[in-house]
Scaffold this motif. Structure first.
Motif, PDB file in Angstrom:
ATOM      1  N   LEU A   1       0.834  -1.197   0.000  1.00 18.51           N
ATOM      2  CA  LEU A   1       0.000   0.000   0.000  1.00 18.51           C
ATOM      3  C   LEU A   1       0.873   1.253   0.000  1.00 18.51           C
ATOM      4  O   LEU A   1       0.653   2.183  -0.792  1.00 18.51           O
ATOM      5  CB  LEU A   1      -0.913  -0.009   1.221  1.00 18.51           C
ATOM      6  CG  LEU A   1      -1.703   1.271   1.471  1.00 18.51           C
ATOM      7  CD1 LEU A   1      -2.756   1.462   0.394  1.00 18.51           C
ATOM      8  CD2 LEU A   1      -2.352   1.248   2.850  1.00 18.51           C
ATOM      9  N   ALA A   2       1.862   1.295   0.893  1.00 19.07           N
ATOM     10  CA  ALA A   2       2.752   2.452   0.958  1.00 19.07           C
ATOM     11  C   ALA A   2       3.484   2.661  -0.362  1.00 19.07           C
ATOM     12  O   ALA A   2       3.658   3.802  -0.822  1.00 19.07           O
ATOM     13  CB  ALA A   2       3.749   2.267   2.100  1.00 19.07           C
TER      14      ALA A   2
ATOM     15  N   ARG B   1       4.285   7.314   5.504  1.00 16.35           N
ATOM     16  CA  ARG B   1       5.202   6.679   6.461  1.00 16.35           C
ATOM     17  C   ARG B   1       4.547   5.409   6.998  1.00 16.35           C
ATOM     18  O   ARG B   1       3.355   5.402   7.307  1.00 16.35           O
ATOM     19  CB  ARG B   1       5.535   7.614   7.618  1.00 16.35           C
ATOM     20  CG  ARG B   1       6.504   6.993   8.649  1.00 16.35           C
ATOM     21  CD  ARG B   1       6.934   8.020   9.680  1.00 16.35           C
ATOM     22  NE  ARG B   1       7.633   9.120   9.027  1.00 16.35           N
ATOM     23  CZ  ARG B   1       7.873  10.301   9.600  1.00 16.35           C
ATOM     24  NH1 ARG B   1       7.448  10.521  10.848  1.00 16.35           N
ATOM     25  NH2 ARG B   1       8.520  11.232   8.956  1.00 16.35           N
ATOM     26  N   VAL B   2       5.351   4.352   7.137  1.00 17.84           N
ATOM     27  CA  VAL B   2       4.884   3.078   7.685  1.00 17.84           C
ATOM     28  C   VAL B   2       5.437   2.923   9.093  1.00 17.84           C
ATOM     29  O   VAL B   2       6.642   3.096   9.317  1.00 17.84           O
ATOM     30  CB  VAL B   2       5.338   1.888   6.815  1.00 17.84           C
ATOM     31  CG1 VAL B   2       4.793   0.575   7.374  1.00 17.84           C
ATOM     32  CG2 VAL B   2       4.909   2.066   5.367  1.00 17.84           C
TER      33      VAL B   2
ATOM     34  N   ALA C   1      10.358  -2.506   1.468  1.00 19.37           N
ATOM     35  CA  ALA C   1      10.819  -1.628   2.543  1.00 19.37           C
ATOM     36  C   ALA C   1      11.977  -0.737   2.099  1.00 19.37           C
ATOM     37  O   ALA C   1      12.178   0.353   2.651  1.00 19.37           O
ATOM     38  CB  ALA C   1      11.233  -2.468   3.756  1.00 19.37           C
ATOM     39  N   GLU C   2      12.730  -1.188   1.102  1.00 21.31           N
ATOM     40  CA  GLU C   2      13.827  -0.374   0.582  1.00 21.31           C
ATOM     41  C   GLU C   2      13.324   0.863  -0.153  1.00 21.31           C
ATOM     42  O   GLU C   2      14.073   1.829  -0.340  1.00 21.31           O
ATOM     43  CB  GLU C   2      14.684  -1.217  -0.381  1.00 21.31           C
ATOM     44  CG  GLU C   2      15.453  -2.344   0.299  1.00 21.31           C
ATOM     45  CD  GLU C   2      16.084  -3.290  -0.717  1.00 21.31           C
ATOM     46  OE1 GLU C   2      15.851  -3.081  -1.935  1.00 21.31           O
ATOM     47  OE2 GLU C   2      16.792  -4.226  -0.310  1.00 21.31           O
ATOM     48  N   ARG C   3      12.038   0.847  -0.541  1.00 22.69           N
ATOM     49  CA  ARG C   3      11.503   1.916  -1.393  1.00 22.69           C
ATOM     50  C   ARG C   3      10.559   2.865  -0.663  1.00 22.69           C
ATOM     51  O   ARG C   3      10.089   3.831  -1.266  1.00 22.69           O
ATOM     52  CB  ARG C   3      10.768   1.299  -2.579  1.00 22.69           C
ATOM     53  CG  ARG C   3      11.649   0.395  -3.434  1.00 22.69           C
ATOM     54  CD  ARG C   3      10.945  -0.007  -4.701  1.00 22.69           C
ATOM     55  NE  ARG C   3      11.809  -0.777  -5.579  1.00 22.69           N
ATOM     56  CZ  ARG C   3      11.730  -0.778  -6.898  1.00 22.69           C
ATOM     57  NH1 ARG C   3      10.797  -0.050  -7.502  1.00 22.69           N
ATOM     58  NH2 ARG C   3      12.550  -1.491  -7.639  1.00 22.69           N
ATOM     59  N   VAL C   4      10.252   2.579   0.578  1.00 25.12           N
ATOM     60  CA  VAL C   4       9.305   3.428   1.305  1.00 25.12           C
ATOM     61  C   VAL C   4       9.894   3.814   2.658  1.00 25.12           C
ATOM     62  O   VAL C   4      10.874   3.235   3.127  1.00 25.12           O
ATOM     63  CB  VAL C   4       7.944   2.726   1.486  1.00 25.12           C
ATOM     64  CG1 VAL C   4       7.310   2.449   0.136  1.00 25.12           C
ATOM     65  CG2 VAL C   4       8.083   1.437   2.285  1.00 25.12           C
ATOM     66  N   ASP C   5       9.270   4.802   3.289  1.00 24.28           N
ATOM     67  CA  ASP C   5       9.687   5.276   4.603  1.00 24.28           C
ATOM     68  C   ASP C   5       9.076   4.368   5.672  1.00 24.28           C
ATOM     69  O   ASP C   5       7.872   4.404   5.918  1.00 24.28           O
ATOM     70  CB  ASP C   5       9.201   6.726   4.782  1.00 24.28           C
ATOM     71  CG  ASP C   5       9.545   7.303   6.159  1.00 24.28           C
ATOM     72  OD1 ASP C   5      10.264   6.639   6.936  1.00 24.28           O
ATOM     73  OD2 ASP C   5       9.085   8.426   6.450  1.00 24.28           O
TER      74      ASP C   5
ATOM     75  N   THR D   1      -7.591  -0.395  -1.402  1.00 22.22           N
ATOM     76  CA  THR D   1      -7.496   0.686  -0.422  1.00 22.22           C
ATOM     77  C   THR D   1      -6.693   1.855  -0.968  1.00 22.22           C
ATOM     78  O   THR D   1      -7.003   3.017  -0.693  1.00 22.22           O
ATOM     79  CB  THR D   1      -6.874   0.160   0.879  1.00 22.22           C
ATOM     80  OG1 THR D   1      -7.659  -0.921   1.372  1.00 22.22           O
ATOM     81  CG2 THR D   1      -6.789   1.251   1.934  1.00 22.22           C
ATOM     82  N   ALA D   2      -5.657   1.573  -1.746  1.00 18.62           N
ATOM     83  CA  ALA D   2      -4.848   2.647  -2.332  1.00 18.62           C
ATOM     84  C   ALA D   2      -5.698   3.569  -3.190  1.00 18.62           C
ATOM     85  O   ALA D   2      -5.535   4.802  -3.145  1.00 18.62           O
ATOM     86  CB  ALA D   2      -3.709   2.053  -3.157  1.00 18.62           C
TER      87      ALA D   2
END
Length: 448
Positions: free
Chosen positions: A19-20, A31-32, A214-218, A433-434
């Motif tokens: 989603l993030a 942010r996650v 996770a490498e691509r999002v906060d 949801t996005a």
């Protein structure tokens, strides 16, 4: 006052991270927050001394996982990094392993079913095939099976179909009680996923997708969320480190956790939240000094132990042979087994000390894998109090109304929304949801 972020995502499992990733790609500030010190949720891995252990999910089918494979291509994950599972799926009956479960070969060899059981299974498969389009895994409430449970489905067929196919699969892989969980989500998912011979796993552990995302999002790990409160046009996310304001907050956690965190959830959402119960998951990993496996005419990567075979006091529902599933999971010459706890044993095992859990589980596993105790160099216990969505008839009945609800500052994503206990269910829910959250944020023009 301007919000701190466009969107706060609670939970760094496949739903939250995908989603993030989608939302950040539209230019939103996202942010996650993850309570654990690692990402992956129920697709996490445990690594120790050269062993890679899947603490939750075990495989990713080639078929029926369109959103997952699209995301893997987008992340440039090569097919070689998602190899086909080696070995076969087997069921234990009458003192030996019967390979071929969920495999075309099983209809010839039996895979634990008698001849009459196989004929009845063929009739069931033919009925499903004739109405294949009605078994859409995204709309399980609309299938011809209605709200019947797995036990209801079994009652209409030869006893072998229930005892040595339906019960061991739903108990072993989903942790379901056949009398409580609906048959429609299970049948729809298995039909879409295809035969076990086409199932795959991630070469470097089932958390591969989560780590890539996770490498691509906060992502901020080790940040538990205490409470989420919806305002008129924003959301407050309270943590031990302070409070974040956002145009939207999305709870990408199991439904019971979401219900606890969301302080002022609307009444029209609470019915589905309450109905979306979860079954716990408990596994024991056995790190071995040699590659032991259940004796079988063909190599097996998973052995399921039916309730009829394990007896009233049995605590083991299955064994994953990880070094057969993917030899890269262990150092050369070593072995790795994962023991799956039976649903009936969960009330006692889930809160028991680790050493008691290990003793009970390994003692039950020894007859299926002779020499297990002597070959074991270490054991680890992995617990998920909210392991998999239970997909009850009550959840199916209230799902349609939940999906039709209006967009609000607090939303949800997770496999429980799809009544589909899988990473594909989580990623599909995140896609829906996005779209809702992107539209919601677009109506609020003030930049972050």
């Amino acid at each position: 006052m301007s919000p701190d972020l466009d969107v706060v995502v609670v939970g760094a499992g496949p739903a939250g991270l995908s989603l993030a990733h989608r939302l950040a790609g539209t230019g939103l500030a996202v942010r996650v927050l993850e309570a654990n010190d690692h990402v992956g949720g129920r697709m996490a891995c445990f690594r120790h001394d050269g062993y890679t252990v899947d603490t939750g999910a075990e495989q990713v089918p080639t078929y029926g996982y369109e959103h997952t494979w699209r995301l893997l291509r987008e992340l440039d994950v090569p097919l070689a990094d998602v190899p086909t599972v080696r070995g076969m799926l087997a069921v234990w009956r009458d003192g030996r392993a019967h390979p071929g479960l969920a495999h075309p070969l099983g209809l010839l060899t039996g895979a634990g079913l008698s001849v009459r059981g196989r004929l009845d299974l063929l009739r069931l498969q033919a009925r499903i095939a004739r109405r294949a389009r009605a078994f859409d895994p995204d709309r399980p409430e609309d299938t011809p099976l209605g709200m019947g449970t797995v036990a209801d489905l079994a009652a209409h067929h030869h006893p072998d179909v229930g005892d040595f196919l339906l019960e061991p699969v739903v108990s072993g892989f989903f942790g379901w009680d056949p009398a409580r969980s609906a048959a429609a989500p299970f049948v729809s998912l298995m039909r879409a996923a295809g035969p076990a011979s086409t199932w795959r796993t991630y070469a470097d552990g089932m958390d591969t997708l989560a780590r890539r995302l996770a490498e691509r999002v906060d992502v901020r790990t080790g940040v538990p969320v205490d409470e989420v409160v919806a305002g008129t046009d924003s959301a407050l996310v309270h943590t031990g480190e302070g409070t974040l304001t956002a145009r939207a907050a999305v709870l990408c956690v199991p439904a019971p956790v979401a219900a606890r965190l969301y302080a002022n959830a609307p009444a029209d959402e609470r019915e589905f939240l309450s109905a979306s119960t979860f079954t716990p998951m408990l596994k024991v990993s056995c790190l071995l000094d040699r590659p032991l496996s259940p004796p079988s005419a063909r190599p097996v990567y998973a052995l399921l132990v039916p309730a009829r075979e394990r007896g009233r006091d049995g605590v083991l529902s299955g064994i994953i042979v990880d070094h057969v599933k993917n030899p890269a999971r262990v150092p050369p010459g070593r072995g790795l087994l994962t023991l799956l706890a039976a649903p009936s044993a969960m009330p006692d095992l889930l809160t028991a000390p680790d050493d008691e859990v290990v003793r009970a589980m390994t003692a039950d596993a020894e007859p299926f894998v002779p020499g297990l105790a002597a070959a074991t160099v270490a054991n680890f216990v992995h617990r998920f109090p909210h392991g998999l969505p239970e997909a009850t008839p009550a959840a199916l009945r209230s799902r349609r109304g939940f999906l039709a609800r209006a967009s609000r500052p607090v939303d949800y994503a997770g496999d429980w929304i799809m009544a589909r206990p899988s990473s594909e269910g989580a990623i599909r829910a995140a896609a829906t949801t996005a779209a809702r959250v992107t539209h919601l944020c677009a109506t609020r023009k003030e930049p972050v």
